[in-house]
Design an enzyme around this catalytic site. Structure first.
Site, PDB file in Angstrom:
ATOM      1  N   ARG A   4       0.839  -1.196  -0.032  1.00  0.00           N
ATOM      2  CA  ARG A   4      -0.027  -0.034   0.113  1.00  0.00           C
ATOM      3  C   ARG A   4       0.795   1.210   0.106  1.00  0.00           C
ATOM      4  O   ARG A   4       0.689   2.447  -0.708  1.00  0.00           O
ATOM      5  CB  ARG A   4      -0.732  -0.088   1.522  1.00  0.00           C
ATOM      6  CG  ARG A   4      -2.199   0.901   1.102  1.00  0.00           C
ATOM      7  CD  ARG A   4      -2.651   1.613   2.287  1.00  0.00           C
ATOM      8  NE  ARG A   4      -2.042   2.712   2.390  1.00  0.00           N
ATOM      9  CZ  ARG A   4      -1.798   3.433   3.641  1.00  0.00           C
ATOM     10  NH1 ARG A   4      -2.176   2.784   4.805  1.00  0.00           N
ATOM     11  NH2 ARG A   4      -1.373   4.525   3.832  1.00  0.00           N
ATOM     12  N   GLY A  64      -5.170  -0.567  10.869  1.00  0.00           N
ATOM     13  CA  GLY A  64      -4.635  -0.796   9.465  1.00  0.00           C
ATOM     14  C   GLY A  64      -4.873   0.499   8.859  1.00  0.00           C
ATOM     15  O   GLY A  64      -4.738   1.280   9.450  1.00  0.00           O
ATOM     16  N   CYS A  65      -4.563   0.022   7.280  1.00  0.00           N
ATOM     17  CA  CYS A  65      -4.886   1.254   6.428  1.00  0.00           C
ATOM     18  C   CYS A  65      -5.976   2.111   6.871  1.00  0.00           C
ATOM     19  O   CYS A  65      -7.297   1.592   6.774  1.00  0.00           O
ATOM     20  CB  CYS A  65      -4.771   0.512   5.067  1.00  0.00           C
ATOM     21  SG  CYS A  65      -5.232   1.895   3.868  1.00  0.00           S
ATOM     22  N   PHE A  66      -5.871   3.362   6.734  1.00  0.00           N
ATOM     23  CA  PHE A  66      -6.769   4.116   7.318  1.00  0.00           C
ATOM     24  C   PHE A  66      -7.800   4.359   6.023  1.00  0.00           C
ATOM     25  O   PHE A  66      -8.896   4.907   6.303  1.00  0.00           O
ATOM     26  CB  PHE A  66      -6.422   5.621   7.642  1.00  0.00           C
ATOM     27  CG  PHE A  66      -5.378   6.191   7.038  1.00  0.00           C
ATOM     28  CD1 PHE A  66      -4.979   6.334   5.853  1.00  0.00           C
ATOM     29  CD2 PHE A  66      -4.556   7.181   7.964  1.00  0.00           C
ATOM     30  CE1 PHE A  66      -3.813   7.010   5.302  1.00  0.00           C
ATOM     31  CE2 PHE A  66      -3.507   7.877   7.238  1.00  0.00           C
ATOM     32  CZ  PHE A  66      -3.068   7.634   5.879  1.00  0.00           C
TER      33      PHE A  66
END
Length: 243
Positions: A4, A64-66
């Site tokens: 990511r 985790g990934c926002f």
């Protein structure tokens, strides 16, 4: 650097190609197997008391990934606004480049502003634990690893802390997850909004394979498991505060 982070950095630089994104999607599939699946969990037995006149409250959550966590809560009824950002570290290191090193103490977080008359803090946590992320993964979510992707609840006050701690204990006792919950509950000291290009990312880039594979299924799970809470139109940061 995670998949990511590579995609995000390259997109920011303006030279991500379709072939690179397709390769990234294949890598994510091989590395992680399948996208995270939602788990149906009971509502919290303990919740905040009914508000007396308050129309706005905030919850700061990390999972985790926002990009994906923001996308989920942007579709929850009663939520006014969801901002991606950083919590757990100092102001001078609250930037994507620095947080991505995993050495700043920050976690990628979202600040959820909601109307407690319409959706309770406990219900926000129910969505968080059930749909927004996997609370049993330590310092990772899906293909992303590092302390910046940890599961964390940053409690704004004692009431939020008590509700969150009681809910974790309730869920662990009920054995709704195959493994113990590792979510850390800490006092909220500060929330720092992320860079503009991170805001509303999942809505603006649904064609991104990372989003399609890891994040859009979370929104679908919200509509499936919480139909009464789901609203089709995302409440975007770029559109301002809305009901």
């Amino acid at each position: 650097m995670s998949l990511r982070q590579i995609i995000s950095t390259h997109r920011l630089a303006g030279w991500v190609s379709g072939s690179l994104l397709a390769l990234g999607a294949t890598f994510a599939l091989v590395a992680h197997g399948t996208a995270e699946t939602a788990v149906a969990i009971p509502a919290p037995a303990m919740d905040e008391p009914a508000p007396s006149g308050a129309t706005s409250e905030t919850a700061v959550l990390s999972g985790g990934c926002f990009w994906g966590v923001q996308a989920v809560f942007q579709h929850v009824k009663g939520v006014h606004r969801v901002v991606s950002g950083y919590s757990g570290g100092a102001k001078d290191t609250a930037s994507y480049q620095q947080v991505s090193t995993g050495r700043t103490g920050h976690a990628e977080s979202v600040e959820v502003t909601f109307d407690p008359r319409l959706v309770s803090y406990g219900t926000i946590l129910q969505v968080y634990f059930s749909v927004a992320h996997n609370p049993t993964e330590l310092n990772r979510q899906g293909p992303d690893t590092g302390t910046q992707y940890r599961s964390a609840v940053f409690a704004a006050n004692d009431a939020q802390k008590e509700v969150a701690e009681a809910y974790v204990a309730q869920l662990d006792k009920a054995g709704v997850f195959a493994h113990p919950i590792v979510t850390k509950i800490s006092p909220l000291t500060a929330f720092y909004p992320a860079e503009d290009y991170h805001q509303d990312y999942a809505t603006r880039h649904p064609e991104n394979p990372y989003i399609a594979f890891n994040d859009l299924p979370k929104v679908d799970n919200l509509s499936r498991l919480f139909p009464a809470l789901y609203t089709p139109k995302a409440k975007l940061v770029s559109a301002g505060t809305t009901n």
